[in-house]
Write a protein that holds these residues in place. Structure first.
Motif, PDB file in Angstrom:
ATOM      1  N   LYS A 174       0.840  -1.222   0.116  1.00 17.37           N
ATOM      2  CA  LYS A 174      -0.002  -0.155   0.000  1.00 17.37           C
ATOM      3  C   LYS A 174       0.939   0.952   0.088  1.00 17.37           C
ATOM      4  O   LYS A 174       0.602   2.086  -0.547  1.00 17.37           O
ATOM      5  N   LYS A 175       1.906   1.223   0.640  1.00 16.40           N
ATOM      6  CA  LYS A 175       2.783   2.567   0.826  1.00 16.40           C
ATOM      7  C   LYS A 175       3.442   2.715  -0.670  1.00 16.40           C
ATOM      8  O   LYS A 175       3.477   3.805  -1.225  1.00 16.40           O
ATOM      9  N   TYR A 176       3.752   1.672  -1.255  1.00 19.60           N
ATOM     10  CA  TYR A 176       4.436   1.827  -2.684  1.00 19.60           C
ATOM     11  C   TYR A 176       3.417   1.327  -3.629  1.00 19.60           C
ATOM     12  O   TYR A 176       3.869   0.285  -4.291  1.00 19.60           O
ATOM     13  N   TRP A 177       2.397   1.530  -3.607  1.00 23.23           N
ATOM     14  CA  TRP A 177       1.213   1.368  -4.561  1.00 23.23           C
ATOM     15  C   TRP A 177       1.688   1.486  -5.963  1.00 23.23           C
ATOM     16  O   TRP A 177       0.858   0.749  -6.719  1.00 23.23           O
ATOM     17  N   ASP A 178       2.346   2.351  -6.375  1.00 24.12           N
ATOM     18  CA  ASP A 178       2.573   2.608  -7.727  1.00 24.12           C
ATOM     19  C   ASP A 178       3.677   1.864  -7.969  1.00 24.12           C
ATOM     20  O   ASP A 178       4.206   2.024  -9.492  1.00 24.12           O
ATOM     21  N   ALA A 179       4.402   0.965  -7.459  1.00 27.38           N
ATOM     22  CA  ALA A 179       5.480   0.404  -7.767  1.00 27.38           C
ATOM     23  C   ALA A 179       5.054  -1.102  -8.565  1.00 27.38           C
ATOM     24  O   ALA A 179       3.794  -1.505  -8.363  1.00 27.38           O
ATOM     25  N   ARG A 180       6.031  -1.686  -9.329  1.00 22.41           N
ATOM     26  CA  ARG A 180       5.660  -2.732 -10.355  1.00 22.41           C
ATOM     27  C   ARG A 180       5.738  -4.095  -9.403  1.00 22.41           C
ATOM     28  O   ARG A 180       4.743  -5.048  -9.744  1.00 22.41           O
ATOM     29  N   HIS A 181       6.818  -4.036  -8.595  1.00 24.36           N
ATOM     30  CA  HIS A 181       6.689  -5.427  -7.654  1.00 24.36           C
ATOM     31  C   HIS A 181       7.176  -5.187  -6.130  1.00 24.36           C
ATOM     32  O   HIS A 181       7.874  -4.094  -6.081  1.00 24.36           O
ATOM     33  N   THR A 182       6.578  -5.903  -5.473  1.00 23.19           N
ATOM     34  CA  THR A 182       6.861  -5.969  -4.000  1.00 23.19           C
ATOM     35  C   THR A 182       7.310  -7.406  -3.906  1.00 23.19           C
ATOM     36  O   THR A 182       6.237  -8.269  -3.500  1.00 23.19           O
ATOM     37  N   CYS A 183       8.370  -7.804  -3.682  1.00 24.64           N
ATOM     38  CA  CYS A 183       8.902  -9.025  -3.610  1.00 24.64           C
ATOM     39  C   CYS A 183       9.245  -9.406  -1.956  1.00 24.64           C
ATOM     40  O   CYS A 183       9.724  -8.347  -1.207  1.00 24.64           O
ATOM     41  N   TRP A 184       9.253 -10.540  -1.376  1.00 24.17           N
ATOM     42  CA  TRP A 184       9.205 -10.632  -0.145  1.00 24.17           C
ATOM     43  C   TRP A 184       9.908 -12.150   0.381  1.00 24.17           C
ATOM     44  O   TRP A 184       9.828 -12.962  -0.394  1.00 24.17           O
ATOM     45  N   ALA A 185      10.281 -12.223   1.382  1.00 24.64           N
ATOM     46  CA  ALA A 185      10.889 -13.634   2.082  1.00 24.64           C
ATOM     47  C   ALA A 185      10.537 -13.425   3.792  1.00 24.64           C
ATOM     48  O   ALA A 185      10.731 -12.256   4.128  1.00 24.64           O
ATOM     49  N   TYR A 186      10.174 -14.350   4.439  1.00 23.96           N
ATOM     50  CA  TYR A 186      10.125 -14.312   5.843  1.00 23.96           C
ATOM     51  C   TYR A 186      10.518 -15.798   6.182  1.00 23.96           C
ATOM     52  O   TYR A 186      10.072 -16.775   5.819  1.00 23.96           O
ATOM     53  N   SER A 187      10.764 -15.682   7.590  1.00 24.54           N
ATOM     54  CA  SER A 187      10.881 -17.046   8.483  1.00 24.54           C
ATOM     55  C   SER A 187      10.162 -16.661   9.766  1.00 24.54           C
ATOM     56  O   SER A 187      10.629 -15.763  10.510  1.00 24.54           O
ATOM     57  N   VAL A 188       9.504 -17.426   9.992  1.00 27.71           N
ATOM     58  CA  VAL A 188       8.669 -17.458  11.177  1.00 27.71           C
ATOM     59  C   VAL A 188       8.833 -18.770  11.926  1.00 27.71           C
ATOM     60  O   VAL A 188       8.560 -19.961  11.385  1.00 27.71           O
ATOM     61  N   GLY A 189       8.982 -18.409  13.398  1.00 27.66           N
ATOM     62  CA  GLY A 189       9.435 -20.042  14.250  1.00 27.66           C
ATOM     63  C   GLY A 189      10.795 -19.938  14.644  1.00 27.66           C
ATOM     64  O   GLY A 189      11.533 -18.970  14.229  1.00 27.66           O
ATOM     65  N   THR A 190      11.037 -20.690  15.361  1.00 27.51           N
ATOM     66  CA  THR A 190      12.467 -20.918  16.175  1.00 27.51           C
ATOM     67  C   THR A 190      13.088 -22.018  15.744  1.00 27.51           C
ATOM     68  O   THR A 190      13.951 -21.933  14.764  1.00 27.51           O
ATOM     69  N   LYS A 191      12.737 -23.064  16.343  1.00 28.89           N
ATOM     70  CA  LYS A 191      13.429 -24.473  16.180  1.00 28.89           C
ATOM     71  C   LYS A 191      13.206 -24.881  14.760  1.00 28.89           C
ATOM     72  O   LYS A 191      14.384 -25.126  13.862  1.00 28.89           O
ATOM     73  N   HIS A 192      12.074 -24.977  14.224  1.00 22.12           N
ATOM     74  CA  HIS A 192      11.781 -25.341  12.795  1.00 22.12           C
ATOM     75  C   HIS A 192      11.270 -24.389  11.971  1.00 22.12           C
ATOM     76  O   HIS A 192       9.683 -24.313  12.143  1.00 22.12           O
ATOM     77  N   PRO A 193      11.636 -23.063  11.696  1.00 17.23           N
ATOM     78  CA  PRO A 193      10.818 -22.017  11.080  1.00 17.23           C
ATOM     79  C   PRO A 193      10.241 -22.265   9.649  1.00 17.23           C
ATOM     80  O   PRO A 193      10.691 -23.089   9.041  1.00 17.23           O
ATOM     81  N   VAL A 194       9.128 -21.720   9.489  1.00 17.87           N
ATOM     82  CA  VAL A 194       8.169 -21.752   8.473  1.00 17.87           C
ATOM     83  C   VAL A 194       9.153 -20.451   7.459  1.00 17.87           C
ATOM     84  O   VAL A 194       9.120 -19.415   7.805  1.00 17.87           O
ATOM     85  N   LEU A 195       9.609 -21.249   6.292  1.00 18.33           N
ATOM     86  CA  LEU A 195      10.246 -20.266   5.315  1.00 18.33           C
ATOM     87  C   LEU A 195       9.461 -20.051   4.059  1.00 18.33           C
ATOM     88  O   LEU A 195       8.915 -21.148   3.643  1.00 18.33           O
ATOM     89  N   ARG A 196       9.184 -18.940   3.670  1.00 18.76           N
ATOM     90  CA  ARG A 196       8.251 -18.544   2.648  1.00 18.76           C
ATOM     91  C   ARG A 196       8.905 -17.419   1.728  1.00 18.76           C
ATOM     92  O   ARG A 196       9.463 -16.552   2.445  1.00 18.76           O
ATOM     93  N   ALA A 197       8.501 -17.392   0.426  1.00 17.54           N
ATOM     94  CA  ALA A 197       9.158 -16.354  -0.281  1.00 17.54           C
ATOM     95  C   ALA A 197       8.364 -15.932  -1.766  1.00 17.54           C
ATOM     96  O   ALA A 197       7.616 -16.796  -1.991  1.00 17.54           O
ATOM     97  N   SER A 198       8.462 -15.073  -2.140  1.00  7.51           N
ATOM     98  CA  SER A 198       7.520 -14.561  -3.354  1.00  7.51           C
ATOM     99  C   SER A 198       8.260 -13.768  -4.380  1.00  7.51           C
ATOM    100  O   SER A 198       8.850 -12.670  -4.020  1.00  7.51           O
ATOM    101  N   ASP A 199       8.062 -14.143  -5.538  1.00  5.86           N
ATOM    102  CA  ASP A 199       8.618 -13.241  -6.737  1.00  5.86           C
ATOM    103  C   ASP A 199       7.823 -12.034  -7.107  1.00  5.86           C
ATOM    104  O   ASP A 199       8.129 -11.220  -7.899  1.00  5.86           O
ATOM    105  N   ASP A 200       6.660 -12.257  -6.928  1.00  2.00           N
ATOM    106  CA  ASP A 200       5.545 -11.227  -7.064  1.00  2.00           C
ATOM    107  C   ASP A 200       5.717 -10.845  -8.579  1.00  2.00           C
ATOM    108  O   ASP A 200       5.783  -9.546  -8.892  1.00  2.00           O
ATOM    109  N   GLY A 201       5.595 -11.285  -9.344  1.00  2.00           N
ATOM    110  CA  GLY A 201       5.514 -11.374 -10.988  1.00  2.00           C
ATOM    111  C   GLY A 201       7.016 -11.108 -11.718  1.00  2.00           C
ATOM    112  O   GLY A 201       7.027 -11.220 -12.774  1.00  2.00           O
ATOM    113  N   GLU A 202       8.166 -11.242 -10.758  1.00  2.00           N
ATOM    114  CA  GLU A 202       9.308 -11.299 -11.451  1.00  2.00           C
ATOM    115  C   GLU A 202       9.564 -12.725 -11.851  1.00  2.00           C
ATOM    116  O   GLU A 202       9.072 -13.609 -11.423  1.00  2.00           O
ATOM    117  N   PRO A 203      10.317 -12.988 -12.605  1.00  2.00           N
ATOM    118  CA  PRO A 203      10.938 -14.599 -13.135  1.00  2.00           C
ATOM    119  C   PRO A 203      11.026 -15.224 -12.018  1.00  2.00           C
ATOM    120  O   PRO A 203      11.880 -14.675 -11.126  1.00  2.00           O
TER     121      PRO A 203
END
Length: 216
Positions: free
Chosen positions: A44-73
């Motif tokens: 929302k902050k960068y609403w006029d940008a083409r891509h907002t890509c991301w990655a996160y790690s949630v949890g401690t011992k066995h973290p959930v790892l997720r990532a997104s290219d948001d339209g990039e190759p």
């Protein structure tokens, strides 16, 4: 898991390549829902940008790892960001990188380098610290034993959260969980059995900027 690397204070970064601008943000999170909300707020902050890509790690011992290219190759954005995050050993953290397209294609290799550089710059501008699973303990002594106790705590670099001087001296400390038994034994020896240790709670805490920050 008794300790992990965490974000104490988030930071922002910037990288520019062939007129494309990459803006990164590093923030602590506790849940996937919190990570998703933070990613949406960046969109929302960068609403006029083409891509907002991301990655996160949630949890401690066995973290959930997720990532997104948001339209990039595929594999050119989310994975490089995740590699930066995971390479730093971070847990409970999210990194976003927003791209303003400059009109010149960067190619897959260029995109990987750009997203890696932007994520790394955000990390460089953040303050990281170890988060430790600890035990808050109240040490109760008479005034005769307080000097020895204070010297012992200082020598062993055991953080003091507070002290109360009344009929007895009550000193609250925090230390990694598992060390409370040896501290209790040491207190008994220092005070010839007159002191006692009362466990208050077990909690995660950070030590950063010369301060101890117990988790609420």
């Amino acid at each position: 898991m008794e300790a992990y690397r965490a974000v104490y204070r988030g930071g922002d970064g910037r990288y520019e390549e062939k007129k494309s601008v990459f803006l990164s943000s590093v923030r602590p999170v506790k849940t996937e829902e919190e990570a998703a909300a933070l990613i949406e707020s960046v969109r929302k902050k960068y609403w006029d940008a083409r891509h907002t890509c991301w990655a996160y790690s949630v949890g401690t011992k066995h973290p959930v790892l997720r990532a997104s290219d948001d339209g990039e190759p595929q594999g050119t954005a989310g994975r490089p960001i995740l590699d930066v995050l995971d390479g730093a050993g971070l847990r409970n953290a999210v990194i976003t990188v927003t791209r303003y397209f400059g009109g010149i294609l960067l190619g897959t290799g260029g995109l990987v380098r750009a997203y890696t550089a932007a994520a790394s710059d955000g990390l460089k501008n953040s303050i990281l610290a170890d988060k430790i699973y600890g035990c808050r303990v109240m040490l109760v002594t008479d005034y005769n034993g307080v000097g020895k106790l204070q010297y012992f705590l200082a020598q062993n670099k055991i953080p003091v959260l507070g002290a109360e001087y009344a009929e007895n001296v009550r000193t609250e400390v925090i230390l990694p969980a598992g060390q409370e038994k040896s501290l209790t034994a040491e207190l008994a020896e220092l005070t010839a059995g007159r002191g006692r240790a009362e466990i208050i709670s077990y909690t995660w805490y950070m030590q950063a900027d010369g301060k101890i920050i117990p988790e609420e």
